[in-house]
Design an enzyme around this catalytic site. Structure first.
Site, mmCIF file in Angstrom:
data_model
loop_
_atom_site.group_PDB
_atom_site.id
_atom_site.type_symbol
_atom_site.label_atom_id
_atom_site.label_comp_id
_atom_site.label_asym_id
_atom_site.label_seq_id
_atom_site.Cartn_x
_atom_site.Cartn_y
_atom_site.Cartn_z
ATOM 1 N N SER A 28 -0.446 7.360 -11.335
ATOM 2 C CA SER A 28 -1.677 7.102 -10.577
ATOM 3 C C SER A 28 -2.212 8.375 -9.923
ATOM 4 C CB SER A 28 -1.421 6.057 -9.487
ATOM 5 O OG SER A 28 -1.118 4.808 -10.050
ATOM 6 N N HIS A 59 -5.851 5.423 -13.845
ATOM 7 C CA HIS A 59 -5.217 5.568 -15.157
ATOM 8 C C HIS A 59 -6.311 5.521 -16.227
ATOM 9 C CE1 HIS A 59 -0.879 4.770 -13.999
ATOM 10 N NE2 HIS A 59 -1.539 4.446 -12.904
ATOM 11 N N HIS A 81 2.352 -0.902 -16.985
ATOM 12 C CA HIS A 81 3.261 -1.388 -15.951
ATOM 13 C C HIS A 81 3.724 -2.812 -16.262
ATOM 14 C CE1 HIS A 81 0.684 1.631 -13.953
ATOM 15 N NE2 HIS A 81 1.733 1.908 -13.212
ATOM 16 N N TYR A 83 4.065 -5.067 -14.056
ATOM 17 C CA TYR A 83 3.271 -6.009 -13.258
ATOM 18 C C TYR A 83 1.927 -6.350 -13.903
ATOM 19 C CZ TYR A 83 0.749 -1.886 -11.403
ATOM 20 O OH TYR A 83 0.022 -0.727 -11.266
ATOM 21 N N GLU A 84 1.507 -5.568 -14.898
ATOM 22 C CA GLU A 84 0.268 -5.894 -15.597
ATOM 23 C C GLU A 84 0.449 -7.067 -16.558
ATOM 24 O OE1 GLU A 84 -2.289 -2.218 -16.646
ATOM 25 O OE2 GLU A 84 -0.249 -1.420 -16.464
ATOM 26 N N ALA A 111 3.217 8.196 -8.539
ATOM 27 C CA ALA A 111 2.915 8.166 -7.116
ATOM 28 C C ALA A 111 3.858 7.142 -6.498
ATOM 29 C CB ALA A 111 1.459 7.774 -6.889
ATOM 30 N N MET A 209 6.507 1.476 -8.752
ATOM 31 C CA MET A 209 6.439 0.333 -9.663
ATOM 32 C C MET A 209 6.478 0.754 -11.134
ATOM 33 S SD MET A 209 3.407 -1.616 -7.563
ATOM 34 C CE MET A 209 3.479 -1.710 -5.768
ATOM 35 N N SER A 210 7.125 1.870 -11.426
ATOM 36 C CA SER A 210 7.142 2.377 -12.793
ATOM 37 C C SER A 210 8.388 3.208 -13.035
ATOM 38 C CB SER A 210 5.887 3.241 -13.037
ATOM 39 O OG SER A 210 5.929 4.422 -12.248
ATOM 40 N N ASN A 233 2.206 7.924 0.079
ATOM 41 C CA ASN A 233 2.115 7.224 1.362
ATOM 42 C C ASN A 233 3.538 6.951 1.833
ATOM 43 O OD1 ASN A 233 1.596 5.133 -1.041
ATOM 44 N ND2 ASN A 233 2.860 4.140 0.508
ATOM 45 N N HIS A 245 -4.122 1.005 -2.146
ATOM 46 C CA HIS A 245 -4.062 1.860 -3.335
ATOM 47 C C HIS A 245 -5.016 3.049 -3.241
ATOM 48 C CE1 HIS A 245 -3.014 2.845 -7.447
ATOM 49 N NE2 HIS A 245 -4.289 2.874 -7.789
#
Length: 270
Positions: A28, A59, A81, A83-84, A111, A209-210, A233, A245
């Protein structure tokens, strides 16, 4: 013909230069590195047989093949991802395809939220290990012996020599980098403060998340791996503010000069 073979054949027909030796997965807000690639061949993911589309802000959703710092590279400008809604086989398909077209070394970036309270937003962290909190593994199912062994060793998931090379590159560029353990979670919701406290107790320094599925697939395929997180963050509960995000994109934009400098120097030294 398998999905990997179909994608390999399609990509090789599009390639105009030499075989890529280094693969880059750009997370990201970090896809700007692909703009530095010279004599680029750009292939949209939705053109490649078997590839899904990237649906996340930050992306671009394309492969960029060309030359970076004198090395032949292929870069994912955005990733897929879990989650997609994509299964682990699809999430890791690009890694398998990179290996199939000749890539031996993989630089995976992301990120991430900072768990380690000694970190600050904007820090770059060299990943020295990871914790899989996805609740699954991309190697579950029948093993393809042509890709790798049934039980791959993960005692050095992130190649020590590349980690040392990245530290040397940072020192040569006058960049401060952190080192730490990355925790991979499913998302897409950010972690709760209690979950962040748990992950810190488990030994995590950053959370995202990756990355973890991709690295498992890469090591299964005997690829050398370097991982770099941009601490975009601080994770929930560390600072008294909500997570968004847009903050991820803003932070990666702020540190892109240092990120570009580090990765380009590493690639040049590989």
């Amino acid at each position: 013909m398998t999905a990997v073979q179909k994608a390999k054949t399609f990509i090789e027909e599009k390639m105009t230069g030499n075989v890529p030796e280094i693969g880059l997965i750009l997370g990201s807000g970090l896809g700007v590195l692909a703009e530095e690639i010279e004599s680029p061949t750009v292939i949209k993911y939705n053109e490649i047989p078997g590839f899904p589309s990237s649906t996340v802000a930050g992306h671009k959703g394309q492969l960029v093949i060309g030359t970076l710092e004198g090395k032949h590279v292929v870069a994912m400008q955005g990733r897929f991802h879990f989650y997609e809604g994509y299964d682990m086989e699809l999430v890791t398909l690009p890694v398998r395809v990179m290996k199939a077209i000749g890539v031996e070394k993989l630089i995976v970036t992301n990120a991430a939220g900072g768990i380690n309270e000694n970190f600050d937003a904007g820090d770059l962290m060299l990943i020295n290990d990871h914790i899989n909190q996805f609740g699954t593994n991309p190697l579950i199912g029948k093993n393809d012996d042509a890709q790798g062994v049934r039980f791959p060793d993960m005692s050095e998931a992130y190649t020590r020599s590349l980690l040392n090379l990245a530290q040397e590159a940072a020192d040569s560029e006058g960049l401060k980098v952190q080192k730490g353990t990355y925790v991979g979670t499913t998302g897409p919701s950010y972690e709760t403060p209690a979950e962040v406290r748990m992950l810190r107790i488990l030994g995590g320094d950053a959370v995202g998340m990756s990355t973890v599925p991709e690295v498992i697939a890469a090591r299964h395929s005997s690829m050398d791996v370097l991982g770099i997180s941009c601490i975009s963050n601080m994770a929930a509960g560390i600072l008294d503010q909500p997570l968004d995000h847009s903050e991820v994109i803003e932070t990666t934009e702020r540190v892109k000069k240092d990120f570009l400098s580090l990765v380009k120097t590493v690639v040049g030294k590989m």
